[in-house]
Write a protein that holds these residues in place. Structure first.
Motif, mmCIF file in Angstrom:
data_model
loop_
_atom_site.group_PDB
_atom_site.id
_atom_site.type_symbol
_atom_site.label_atom_id
_atom_site.label_comp_id
_atom_site.label_asym_id
_atom_site.label_seq_id
_atom_site.Cartn_x
_atom_site.Cartn_y
_atom_site.Cartn_z
ATOM 1 N N VAL A 1 0.824 -1.204 0.000
ATOM 2 C CA VAL A 1 0.000 0.000 0.000
ATOM 3 C C VAL A 1 0.862 1.259 0.000
ATOM 4 C CG1 VAL A 1 -2.055 -0.998 1.067
ATOM 5 C CG2 VAL A 1 -0.211 -0.140 2.512
ATOM 6 N N THR A 2 0.260 2.331 -0.471
ATOM 7 C CA THR A 2 0.947 3.612 -0.542
ATOM 8 C C THR A 2 0.883 4.316 0.808
ATOM 9 O OG1 THR A 2 0.314 3.821 -2.870
ATOM 10 C CG2 THR A 2 1.034 5.836 -1.738
ATOM 11 N N PRO A 3 2.026 4.749 1.357
ATOM 12 C CA PRO A 3 2.014 5.509 2.613
ATOM 13 C C PRO A 3 1.152 6.769 2.466
ATOM 14 C CG PRO A 3 4.243 4.818 2.044
ATOM 15 C CD PRO A 3 3.378 4.536 0.851
ATOM 16 N N PRO A 4 0.529 7.261 3.540
ATOM 17 C CA PRO A 4 0.742 6.855 4.932
ATOM 18 C C PRO A 4 -0.057 5.620 5.372
ATOM 19 C CG PRO A 4 -0.815 8.647 4.879
ATOM 20 C CD PRO A 4 -0.378 8.429 3.450
ATOM 21 N N VAL A 5 -0.811 5.001 4.465
ATOM 22 C CA VAL A 5 -1.544 3.784 4.831
ATOM 23 C C VAL A 5 -0.544 2.696 5.173
ATOM 24 C CG1 VAL A 5 -3.163 2.003 4.058
ATOM 25 C CG2 VAL A 5 -3.505 4.382 3.369
ATOM 26 N N ILE A 6 -0.773 2.004 6.283
ATOM 27 C CA ILE A 6 0.072 0.872 6.673
ATOM 28 C C ILE A 6 -0.707 -0.425 6.500
ATOM 29 C CG2 ILE A 6 1.354 -0.213 8.559
ATOM 30 C CD1 ILE A 6 1.796 2.583 9.706
ATOM 31 N N ALA A 7 -1.884 -0.478 7.104
ATOM 32 C CA ALA A 7 -2.768 -1.635 6.986
ATOM 33 C C ALA A 7 -4.053 -1.173 6.297
ATOM 34 C CB ALA A 7 -3.077 -2.213 8.364
ATOM 35 N N PRO A 8 -4.434 -1.778 5.174
ATOM 36 C CA PRO A 8 -5.608 -1.329 4.445
ATOM 37 C C PRO A 8 -6.927 -1.399 5.222
ATOM 38 C CG PRO A 8 -4.217 -2.610 3.008
ATOM 39 C CD PRO A 8 -3.627 -2.733 4.388
ATOM 40 N N HIS A 9 -7.082 -2.392 6.096
ATOM 41 C CA HIS A 9 -8.330 -2.550 6.862
ATOM 42 C C HIS A 9 -9.554 -2.477 5.955
ATOM 43 C CE1 HIS A 9 -7.057 -2.802 11.056
ATOM 44 N NE2 HIS A 9 -6.096 -1.945 10.759
ATOM 45 N N PHE A 10 -9.463 -3.149 4.817
ATOM 46 C CA PHE A 10 -10.596 -3.145 3.877
ATOM 47 C C PHE A 10 -11.628 -4.200 4.244
ATOM 48 C CE2 PHE A 10 -12.718 -4.457 -0.067
ATOM 49 C CZ PHE A 10 -13.188 -3.228 -0.527
ATOM 50 N N PHE A 11 -11.189 -5.427 4.479
ATOM 51 C CA PHE A 11 -12.130 -6.533 4.669
ATOM 52 C C PHE A 11 -12.734 -6.582 6.076
ATOM 53 C CE2 PHE A 11 -9.330 -7.838 1.169
ATOM 54 C CZ PHE A 11 -10.297 -8.035 0.186
ATOM 55 N N ASP A 12 -12.249 -5.732 6.982
ATOM 56 C CA ASP A 12 -12.868 -5.632 8.306
ATOM 57 C C ASP A 12 -13.648 -4.323 8.456
ATOM 58 O OD1 ASP A 12 -10.249 -4.366 8.288
ATOM 59 O OD2 ASP A 12 -10.550 -3.986 10.425
ATOM 60 N N ASN A 13 -13.862 -3.636 7.341
ATOM 61 C CA ASN A 13 -14.596 -2.367 7.358
ATOM 62 C C ASN A 13 -16.082 -2.640 7.127
ATOM 63 O OD1 ASN A 13 -15.781 0.156 6.660
ATOM 64 N ND2 ASN A 13 -13.763 0.948 6.090
ATOM 65 N N GLU A 14 -16.855 -2.595 8.196
ATOM 66 C CA GLU A 14 -18.285 -2.944 8.103
ATOM 67 C C GLU A 14 -19.067 -1.957 7.247
ATOM 68 O OE1 GLU A 14 -19.442 -5.850 9.095
ATOM 69 O OE2 GLU A 14 -17.368 -6.239 9.669
ATOM 70 N N LYS A 15 -18.636 -0.717 7.193
ATOM 71 C CA LYS A 15 -19.324 0.278 6.361
ATOM 72 C C LYS A 15 -19.220 -0.096 4.887
ATOM 73 C CE LYS A 15 -19.586 5.249 5.442
ATOM 74 N NZ LYS A 15 -19.012 6.592 5.755
ATOM 75 N N ILE A 16 -18.027 -0.530 4.465
ATOM 76 C CA ILE A 16 -17.829 -0.930 3.071
ATOM 77 C C ILE A 16 -18.706 -2.116 2.707
ATOM 78 C CG2 ILE A 16 -16.150 -2.045 1.508
ATOM 79 C CD1 ILE A 16 -14.003 -0.220 2.736
ATOM 80 N N PHE A 17 -18.861 -3.061 3.647
ATOM 81 C CA PHE A 17 -19.594 -4.291 3.349
ATOM 82 C C PHE A 17 -21.060 -4.240 3.788
ATOM 83 C CE2 PHE A 17 -15.248 -5.576 2.862
ATOM 84 C CZ PHE A 17 -15.296 -6.476 1.809
ATOM 85 N N SER A 18 -21.547 -3.047 4.089
ATOM 86 C CA SER A 18 -22.977 -2.894 4.364
ATOM 87 C C SER A 18 -23.779 -2.935 3.065
ATOM 88 C CB SER A 18 -23.244 -1.578 5.100
ATOM 89 O OG SER A 18 -22.883 -0.471 4.290
ATOM 90 N N ASP A 19 -23.074 -2.834 1.945
ATOM 91 C CA ASP A 19 -23.669 -2.907 0.609
ATOM 92 C C ASP A 19 -22.701 -3.684 -0.269
ATOM 93 O OD1 ASP A 19 -25.295 -2.523 -1.572
ATOM 94 O OD2 ASP A 19 -25.436 -0.351 -1.357
ATOM 95 N N ILE A 20 -22.904 -3.683 -1.567
ATOM 96 C CA ILE A 20 -21.968 -4.339 -2.477
ATOM 97 C C ILE A 20 -20.625 -3.608 -2.380
ATOM 98 C CG2 ILE A 20 -21.445 -4.908 -4.873
ATOM 99 C CD1 ILE A 20 -24.467 -4.985 -5.378
ATOM 100 N N PRO A 21 -19.552 -4.308 -2.029
ATOM 101 C CA PRO A 21 -18.273 -3.624 -1.824
ATOM 102 C C PRO A 21 -17.698 -3.059 -3.119
ATOM 103 C CG PRO A 21 -17.983 -5.995 -1.738
ATOM 104 C CD PRO A 21 -19.462 -5.762 -1.776
ATOM 105 N N ASP A 22 -17.135 -1.878 -3.012
ATOM 106 C CA ASP A 22 -16.471 -1.237 -4.144
ATOM 107 C C ASP A 22 -14.977 -1.521 -4.028
ATOM 108 O OD1 ASP A 22 -15.446 0.335 -6.131
ATOM 109 O OD2 ASP A 22 -16.197 2.242 -5.339
ATOM 110 N N TYR A 23 -14.503 -2.473 -4.804
ATOM 111 C CA TYR A 23 -13.098 -2.872 -4.696
ATOM 112 C C TYR A 23 -12.142 -1.792 -5.208
ATOM 113 C CZ TYR A 23 -14.894 -7.530 -3.669
ATOM 114 O OH TYR A 23 -15.548 -8.608 -3.097
ATOM 115 N N GLU A 24 -12.649 -0.828 -5.950
ATOM 116 C CA GLU A 24 -11.783 0.262 -6.380
ATOM 117 C C GLU A 24 -11.318 1.106 -5.197
ATOM 118 O OE1 GLU A 24 -10.309 0.720 -9.322
ATOM 119 O OE2 GLU A 24 -11.205 -1.244 -9.684
ATOM 120 N N VAL A 25 -12.147 1.142 -4.150
ATOM 121 C CA VAL A 25 -11.729 1.810 -2.918
ATOM 122 C C VAL A 25 -10.463 1.142 -2.387
ATOM 123 C CG1 VAL A 25 -12.362 2.269 -0.506
ATOM 124 C CG2 VAL A 25 -14.059 2.581 -2.329
#
Length: 245
Positions: free
Chosen positions: A33-57
């Protein structure tokens, strides 16, 4: 949508994942990942998965150069967080998984020390673990999960329900410290990149805490004993150093 992220390090918090992240970033064939992000925390983000996930995010956390390489995600909570592994499977069924495991007693104590030093935990260690079940209300919790997150067997079982054994690599964090060259070579071979390129060993976010009382260490080893035996059977790792017998 073409799957772009190829592997993830899913465990365990306070298990040496930040150090491993630095070693992975140093390999010329791996994109992170590009700094300053260290851990993406994508698959544990409940807001993202409250609907169809946008993988472009997800993909926007990486540069085009990183996405053109073997691309990795180091987010240790994925092993513990409900549905994260299932979400990873849905995103990329061919994902390779690295599960870094630390002595559960040491992990538990280190987790509490981190939260206490941050001010997110106000209770002393003993009271914190004795009240953990009530405070996390039976489910997963990002802070009050000192003991719960250190029970690895259910996490490994869940992982192997979604991914074939050959897609998973289980590593002991103390082994990564003690046998850096050998373990990193094994990890790079697993990822199918040049395993002769070994980044220099370094200490990342190493902290020193007061020693846990021996009676409490013994009690916690007794608590984790059955789980440790199960993890040995599931992973093939030699964990006798973690067990009482």
């Amino acid at each position: 949508m073409e799957s772009r992220v190829n592997f993830t390090v899913i465990g365990t918090q306070k298990g040496g994942t930040q150090a491993l992240n630095q070693f992975l970033k140093a390999h010329p064939e791996i994109g992170m990942v590009t700094p300053p992000v260290i851990a993406p925390h994508f698959f544990d983000n409940e807001k993202i998965f409250s609907d169809i996930p946008d993988y472009e995010v997800y993909h926007r956390m990486y540069s085009e150069k990183s996405l053109a390489m073997l691309t990795g995600d180091v987010t240790p909570i994925y092993s513990y967080w409900p549905n994260a592994v299932a979400r990873i499977k849905a995103y990329n069924p061919d994902m390779k998984i690295i599960f870094l495991l630390r002595d559960p007693v040491l992990r538990t104590y280190s987790h509490w020390n981190m939260e206490y030093s941050r001010g997110d935990e106000k209770l002393g260690f003993l009271k914190a673990i004795l009240t953990e079940n009530r405070r996390r209300a039976g489910g997963a919790h990002r802070i009050y999960s000192y003991l719960h997150r250190s029970l690895y067997a259910p996490q490994v079982v869940n992982l192997l329900e979604y991914f074939e054994r050959k897609q998973c690599l289980f590593i002991k964090s103390d082994e990564l410290q003690r046998s850096h060259v050998e373990v990193m070579s094994r990890i790079f071979s697993f990822l199918d990149v040049d395993s002769t390129i070994i980044p220099e060993q370094q200490s990342v976010h190493a902290r020193h805490y007061p020693q846990m009382p021996s009676w409490l260490n013994f009690t916690l080893r007794l608590y984790f004993q059955r789980d440790i035996v199960s993890v040995e059977q599931l992973t093939g790792l030699d964990l006798k150093a973690w067990r009482l017998i």
